[in-house]
Design an enzyme around this catalytic site. Structure first.
Site, PDB file in Angstrom:
ATOM      1  N   SER A  65       0.800  -1.226   0.000  1.00 39.09           N
ATOM      2  CA  SER A  65       0.000   0.000   0.000  1.00 39.09           C
ATOM      3  C   SER A  65       0.834   1.278   0.000  1.00 39.09           C
ATOM      4  O   SER A  65       0.322   2.350  -0.315  1.00 39.09           O
ATOM      5  CB  SER A  65      -0.944   0.014   1.196  1.00 39.09           C
ATOM      6  OG  SER A  65      -0.231   0.138   2.411  1.00 39.09           O
ATOM      7  N   LYS A  90       0.850   4.594   6.809  1.00 45.70           N
ATOM      8  CA  LYS A  90       0.342   5.380   5.686  1.00 45.70           C
ATOM      9  C   LYS A  90       0.994   6.763   5.743  1.00 45.70           C
ATOM     10  O   LYS A  90       1.753   7.083   6.649  1.00 45.70           O
ATOM     11  CB  LYS A  90      -1.181   5.554   5.750  1.00 45.70           C
ATOM     12  CG  LYS A  90      -1.987   4.270   5.849  1.00 45.70           C
ATOM     13  CD  LYS A  90      -1.992   3.454   4.576  1.00 45.70           C
ATOM     14  CE  LYS A  90      -2.852   2.195   4.738  1.00 45.70           C
ATOM     15  NZ  LYS A  90      -2.702   1.273   3.596  1.00 45.70           N
TER      16      LYS A  90
END
Length: 233
Positions: free
Chosen positions: A40, A94
């Site tokens: 990701s 993230k």
């Protein structure tokens, strides 16, 4: 002889106990190891990367009471952050895109913050054909509707992963996204992240290998030497 042996064992036990306490304190309040399990954050972080994460920078969380110690600074836009997921409680990483009070939107995969288009050299788009399932869109709509900027037509609002908003980030929350925009389950899907869920910031990539390598024992034979000792940005 027996007394000397017992004394030796006792001294070793004390040394091991002290070392364990020091390790636990460091792991809880100062620094911890973290590995990248998914793609990701490609290409900033790759599957097989191992990182040291500092907890002191934002203020480490005190176990059980769920309070944070004072940090050196607050999270900033663009920081890569490690946090506790609001979905399942797992630890993930993230990039922080927006802070409390920011207005965010996406148009055709381009991100806007407070009305200004962002230049994101780290963002990766690899699958423009990807589309969300009806349940994913419904989930996105459910959390976004209460946070839409004033003046939006909520009845006709149907977001998808590349076109959504503008939404206003609520108090004591941040908005996070993966750099791999087509392969990241992030705030676009499950909403703002509570500030208290942030655990730390990666400061050093100390090891990396290619788990998909054809070589035997890739942990030892497929080391990505060029990535070692880099600071994730």
């Amino acid at each position: 002889m027996t007394t000397r042996l017992v004394q030796g064992v006792w001294d070793w036990s004390k040394s091991i106990a002290v070392a364990l306490v020091i390790w636990l304190v460091l792991r809880t309040f100062v620094i911890e190891s973290f590995h990248i399990p998914s793609g990701s954050m490609e290409n900033t972080l790759l599957v097989g990367d191992f990182l040291f994460v500092t907890k002191a920078v934002y203020g480490a969380e005190v176990p059980l009471v769920h309070r944070h110690l004072p940090g050196f600074r607050q999270p900033r836009r663009g920081d890569i952050v490690v946090f506790r997921s609001v979905v399942d409680g797992s630890t993930i990483v993230k990039r922080l895109i927006g802070l409390s009070g920011d207005t965010l939107a996406m148009r055709g995969g381009h991100l806007f913050r407070n009305g200004i288009a962002l230049v994101e050299p780290y963002a990766l788009h690899v699958d423009s054909t990807r589309s969300e399932t009806p349940s994913e869109r419904a989930r996105m709509r459910a959390w976004q509707i209460p946070h839409l900027a004033p003046g939006q037509d909520t009845a006709a609002y149907v977001p998808d992963v590349e076109d959504w908003g503008p939404v206003v980030i609520p108090r004591d929350s941040v908005f996070v996204m993966g750099d791999n925009r087509d392969n990241s389950l992030d705030s676009r899907y499950w909403g703002p992240l509570p500030r208290g869920n942030i655990q730390g910031e990666p400061v050093l990539l100390y090891y990396s290998y290619d788990p998909d390598s054809w070589r035997t024992w890739p942990f030892l034979t497929a080391i990505r030497w060029s990535r070692l000792l880099a600071r994730p940005r």
